[in-house]
Design an enzyme around this catalytic site. Structure first.
Site, mmCIF file in Angstrom:
data_model
loop_
_atom_site.group_PDB
_atom_site.id
_atom_site.type_symbol
_atom_site.label_atom_id
_atom_site.label_comp_id
_atom_site.label_asym_id
_atom_site.label_seq_id
_atom_site.Cartn_x
_atom_site.Cartn_y
_atom_site.Cartn_z
ATOM 1 N N HIS A 182 0.791 -1.315 0.111
ATOM 2 C CA HIS A 182 -0.035 0.154 -0.125
ATOM 3 C C HIS A 182 0.695 1.148 -0.001
ATOM 4 C CE1 HIS A 182 -3.152 -2.722 1.300
ATOM 5 N NE2 HIS A 182 -2.260 -3.062 1.942
ATOM 6 N N SER A 219 15.104 20.731 -16.772
ATOM 7 C CA SER A 219 13.871 21.668 -17.016
ATOM 8 C C SER A 219 14.236 23.140 -17.736
ATOM 9 C CB SER A 219 13.056 22.155 -15.718
ATOM 10 O OG SER A 219 12.183 23.235 -15.940
ATOM 11 N N LYS A 272 16.216 21.460 -11.716
ATOM 12 C CA LYS A 272 15.365 19.868 -12.088
ATOM 13 C C LYS A 272 16.273 19.111 -12.531
ATOM 14 C CE LYS A 272 11.388 19.084 -11.451
ATOM 15 N NZ LYS A 272 10.220 19.533 -12.199
ATOM 16 N N GLU A 298 9.536 7.959 -17.438
ATOM 17 C CA GLU A 298 8.270 8.347 -17.655
ATOM 18 C C GLU A 298 7.824 8.040 -19.048
ATOM 19 O OE1 GLU A 298 8.074 12.661 -16.665
ATOM 20 O OE2 GLU A 298 9.093 12.114 -14.688
#
Ligand code: ARG
Length: 458
Positions: free
Chosen positions: A155, A276, A282, A289
């Protein structure tokens, strides 16, 4: 000029021709088409269906076409209907009358069926090779981090201590099943449809065992209707590839989480990260992804294939031309994903100190604390309750089970003694779980060794 020129008095409408044509996506099978034709022509010669010198001339002509395509001397005509038509047309241009004999005892229906099987067999082997490479990277990393304690989750809540090596080997197991599924799809594509003709074989005395052995097939399709209209192997392959993508997407999701400042369990190499355009701080896990995102395409390809094949009456129907873009896209996508994913994993920096720190919070040794009482004779339910009370106390005092003084333990249950600290040490918790399939360091190392040996045999 169309293959069916005799029966028709008009050329096909230009726009309809483009709609009907498959050359834009089936030209990648030029090599397999030529291989299939060479085997067919050889067999026709052997069986005396065409003369030996004709057969030889056709084989030479086809070999010439292959080398001219590969050297760039011959360009595939984008206006041809499909790759089969283009190559046969080119052969006839080169050989004249003899070229026209190639298609004796054959139909494009068995031709396309053999081409796609030959093509996918090679691609399946290629994907399998890439999966084996990823498994071997995982085995190496698992060995390297077999003692790195980290929290295991259920979980997404810290649950019990494991090792990073154990976590990585879970993915190795999934990929081994993927390899098995690819083998199964391969087995079904390894049956040769050539000789099935349009749908009902032929009256010529062909020998299908000759073509099967020339083309390296292990078996021969035993029913001609099925042979030309079976695309199970495409659906099976797309399904196996979809499951590969499920696994890669789960792994990607974890990489993405682990890269976040909230976790900081790993850091991706600069070569596999992006920055970024606006936020200078970043470092984004774009590759992971994208792999996660591309799973959608492959599932879509599977759905396309299932839907195309559903409800088609026997035997060949033109619907089946729609198989290629879907299965090619699934293959291309998975290959591309693995090409980026494997080196990303290989080069990622693992931060075991951060994993260890995360494991020290969250009471992941609570089960072991209860088990300690059980080993001293207490029934598990009572031990569970006493430990629950201890955890609540630790939360209240903002401390951990490791740091809680013995007198506090004793206040809740007299049975506790100094030994509890040993029992709940994370290293002991992990290494005590040395049953088959457990996270103990020695298990992880042994399993990595076994898997590495096993994939050599695949
Ligand atoms: N381009 C076709 C395909 O990919 C080849 C088979 C054509 N056969 C036919 N009867 N129209 O399926």
């Amino acid at each position: 000029m169309k293959l069916w020129a005799g029966r028709f008095s008009k050329e096909v409408d230009k726009k309809t021709n483009d709609f009907n044509s498959s050359i834009s996506f089936d030209s990648r099978m030029y090599k397999e088409d030529i291989e299939g034709s060479i085997a067919h022509a050889t067999m026709l010669g052997k069986c005396g269906i065409i003369f030996g010198d004709e057969s030889e001339a056709i084989v030479k002509g086809l070999e010439g076409i292959l080398s001219d395509i590969e050297s760039g001397k011959l360009e595939i005509d984008p206006n041809a209907e499909d790759i089969h038509t283009f190559i046969e047309g080119e052969l006839t241009e080169r050989l004249g009358q003899t070229g026209k004999r190639l298609h004796t005892a054959r139909s494009r229906n068995d031709q396309v069926a053999v081409d796609i099987r030959l093509y996918l067999k090679k691609e399946t082997v290629a994907v399998k090779g890439q999966l084996k490479e990823l498994v071997s990277v995982l085995c190496n990393k698992a060995e390297q981090y077999s003692t790195a304690v980290m929290p295991g989750y259920t979980h997404l809540q810290r649950a019990q201590p494991i090792t990073f090596g154990h976590h990585l080997m879970a993915y190795a197991e999934m990929l081994l099943r993927d390899i098995d599924r690819l083998d199964c799809a391969y087995k079904h594509m390894d049956e040769m449809p050539l000789g099935c003709g349009a749908l009902a074989t032929t009256t010529y005395p062909i020998d299908r065992t000759v073509t099967a052995s020339l083309l390296g097939f292990s078996g021969i399709c035993q029913n001609s209707l099925d042979g030309v209209s079976d695309r199970d192997f495409c659906m099976e392959l797309a399904s196996a590839l979809s499951i590969v993508m499920v696994h890669l997407s789960r792994f990607s999701e974890e990489i993405i989480m682990w890269c976040s400042w909230e976790f900081k369990f790993v850091e991706l190499d600069d070569a596999f990260s992006t920055g970024s355009s606006i936020m200078p701080q970043k470092k984004n896990p774009d590759i992971a992804e994208l792999v996660r995102g591309k799973s959608g395409r492959v599932f879509g390809d599977l759905m396309t294939l299932l839907t195309v094949m559903k409800g088609i009456a026997l035997a060949y129907n033109k619907d089946m031309q729609e198989d290629k873009e879907a299965i090619f896209d699934a293959i291309d996508t998975v290959k591309m994903c693995l090409t980026a994913f494997t080196p990303m994993i290989e080069t990622m920096k693992v931060l075991p100190d951060n994993m260890r720190k995360a494991a020290a919070k969250g009471f992941i040794n609570a089960t072991d604390c209860a088990d300690y009482l059980v080993k001293k004779g207490m029934p598990f339910r009572d031990a569970y309750k006493a430990t629950g009370t201890l955890v609540a106390l630790c939360i209240e005092k903002e401390t951990t089970l490791e740091e809680l003084p013995l007198e506090e333990y004793k206040k809740i249950c007299e049975t506790f003694d100094e030994g509890v600290y040993d029992a709940i040490s994370l290293e002991n918790c992990v290494n005590g779980r040395n049953v088959i399939g457990g996270p103990a360091s020695e298990n992880v190392r042994a399993q990595a060794k076994r898997v590495r040996e096993y994939i050599q045999t695949k």
